[in-house]
Design a protein around this motif. Structure first.
Motif, PDB file in Angstrom:
ATOM      1  N   TRP A  19      -9.841   4.440  10.266  1.00 56.99           N
ATOM      2  CA  TRP A  19      -8.491   4.648   9.749  1.00 56.99           C
ATOM      3  C   TRP A  19      -8.453   5.535   8.510  1.00 56.99           C
ATOM      4  CZ3 TRP A  19      -6.495   3.399   4.968  1.00 56.99           C
ATOM      5  CH2 TRP A  19      -7.252   2.534   4.175  1.00 56.99           C
ATOM      6  N   LYS A  20      -9.471   5.460   7.652  1.00 56.61           N
ATOM      7  CA  LYS A  20      -9.451   6.260   6.416  1.00 56.61           C
ATOM      8  C   LYS A  20      -9.497   7.753   6.719  1.00 56.61           C
ATOM      9  CE  LYS A  20     -11.357   2.902   3.158  1.00 56.61           C
ATOM     10  NZ  LYS A  20     -12.320   2.680   2.056  1.00 56.61           N
ATOM     11  N   VAL A  41      -8.552  -6.267   0.748  1.00 59.40           N
ATOM     12  CA  VAL A  41      -7.341  -5.452   0.825  1.00 59.40           C
ATOM     13  C   VAL A  41      -6.511  -5.555  -0.454  1.00 59.40           C
ATOM     14  CG1 VAL A  41      -5.800  -7.148   1.906  1.00 59.40           C
ATOM     15  CG2 VAL A  41      -5.473  -4.714   2.340  1.00 59.40           C
ATOM     16  N   PHE A 101       0.824  -1.205   0.000  1.00 59.03           N
ATOM     17  CA  PHE A 101       0.000   0.000   0.000  1.00 59.03           C
ATOM     18  C   PHE A 101       0.861   1.259   0.000  1.00 59.03           C
ATOM     19  CE2 PHE A 101      -2.922   3.014   2.363  1.00 59.03           C
ATOM     20  CZ  PHE A 101      -3.723   3.267   1.267  1.00 59.03           C
ATOM     21  N   ILE A 155     -10.582  -5.686   4.809  1.00 57.75           N
ATOM     22  CA  ILE A 155     -10.375  -4.422   5.518  1.00 57.75           C
ATOM     23  C   ILE A 155     -11.417  -4.274   6.621  1.00 57.75           C
ATOM     24  CG2 ILE A 155     -10.469  -1.902   5.256  1.00 57.75           C
ATOM     25  CD1 ILE A 155      -9.403  -2.296   2.398  1.00 57.75           C
ATOM     26  N   ASN A 170       0.165  -3.619   4.193  1.00 55.83           N
ATOM     27  CA  ASN A 170      -0.904  -2.706   4.611  1.00 55.83           C
ATOM     28  C   ASN A 170      -0.415  -1.499   5.409  1.00 55.83           C
ATOM     29  OD1 ASN A 170      -0.315  -4.525   6.827  1.00 55.83           O
ATOM     30  ND2 ASN A 170      -2.144  -3.715   7.843  1.00 55.83           N
ATOM     31  N   ILE A 172      -7.881   6.455  -1.019  1.00 61.31           N
ATOM     32  CA  ILE A 172      -8.221   6.064   0.347  1.00 61.31           C
ATOM     33  C   ILE A 172      -9.730   5.920   0.538  1.00 61.31           C
ATOM     34  CG2 ILE A 172      -8.146   6.831   2.775  1.00 61.31           C
ATOM     35  CD1 ILE A 172      -5.375   8.020   2.138  1.00 61.31           C
ATOM     36  N   ILE A 226      -3.431   0.339   7.150  1.00 61.43           N
ATOM     37  CA  ILE A 226      -4.798  -0.053   6.813  1.00 61.43           C
ATOM     38  C   ILE A 226      -5.283  -0.986   7.912  1.00 61.43           C
ATOM     39  CG2 ILE A 226      -6.278  -1.314   5.203  1.00 61.43           C
ATOM     40  CD1 ILE A 226      -4.356  -0.672   2.970  1.00 61.43           C
TER      41      ILE A 226
END
Length: 231
Positions: A78-79, A114, A10, A72, A41, A107, A56
């Protein structure tokens, strides 16, 4: 034809994109086991002139699962937290206005798998950086999935008609040049030179996410960086 095979990472550091740029076909290796505490991640960006690790959020993580079987955590914040952190770290960077909409699009993607989420991010960044390498997904290829390690890599290369298999320098201990020659292929390793550029007023911190490179450099300059690899 030059082929490279790598797990989906990522928003990885620029060396990952140098590898993509160096080959004709890049295979995203999504049907191998997930590695905890690796770079699949997570990565680092610059916040308050210091290295900051972002991640992530995943659920039911296991090294007994394939990367493309990992989901995910949709209940995590988290985003939003990551986007706020990127604004905090880079709002005054010279290319923030051009780059942030791209990162925001990546994002905010509504994708629970994922592997698919990361593949989307890699494709979007390659397009932004004008990398025209063909990208294919390992799990889309018909092959013997009982094979492991070098044998599986060789089969993928044969399926694609590769003449050169290009790998990151960290894989030197994993592969046998003689075996590749016996299969009518050349094994080569790419060495990514350290890319250095101004980062606000702090002492330069290398090997951060491609986000950092894009925030401080034009696409034209990044194109120059991409061609600084050594085979």
């Amino acid at each position: 034809m030059k082929v490279a095979i790598m797990q989906p990472y990522f928003l990885p550091y620029i060396g990952y994109f140098q590898l993509i740029n160096a080959v004709d076909t890049f295979v995203i290796y999504d049907d191998v086991n997930f590695i905890k505490r690796g770079w699949i991640n997570r990565n680092n960006i610059l916040v308050n002139e210091k290295q900051f690790l972002f991640t992530i959020s995943l659920k039911s993580v296991s090294q007994n699962k394939l990367i493309n079987q990992i989901e995910i955590n949709e209940n995590s914040t988290w985003k939003g937290d990551l986007l706020k952190t990127i604004v905090q770290g880079y709002s005054k960077a010279p290319f923030f206005e051009q780059v942030f909409p791209l990162i925001q699009d990546i994002i905010k993607l509504e994708e629970s798998n994922v592997s698919k989420f990361i593949i989307y991010s890699l494709q979007k960044i390659c397009s932004f950086l004008e990398i025209n390498t063909k990208i294919i997904i390992s799990s889309d290829l018909k092959k013997d999935n009982n094979l492991k390690g070098q044998d599986k890599i060789l089969e993928i290369c044969k399926k694609l008609g590769a003449k050169d298999y290009i790998n990151a320098s960290g894989g030197v201990e994993l592969y046998d040049e003689k075996v590749f020659l016996e299969n009518n292929m050349f094994l080569k390793f790419i060495k990514s030179n350290t890319v250095i550029y101004p980062q606000f007023k702090n002492t330069f911190i290398s090997h951060l996410s491609i986000i950092d490179v894009m925030m401080f450099n034009s696409v034209e300059n990044i194109r120059d960086f991409l061609n600084q690899d050594v085979l």
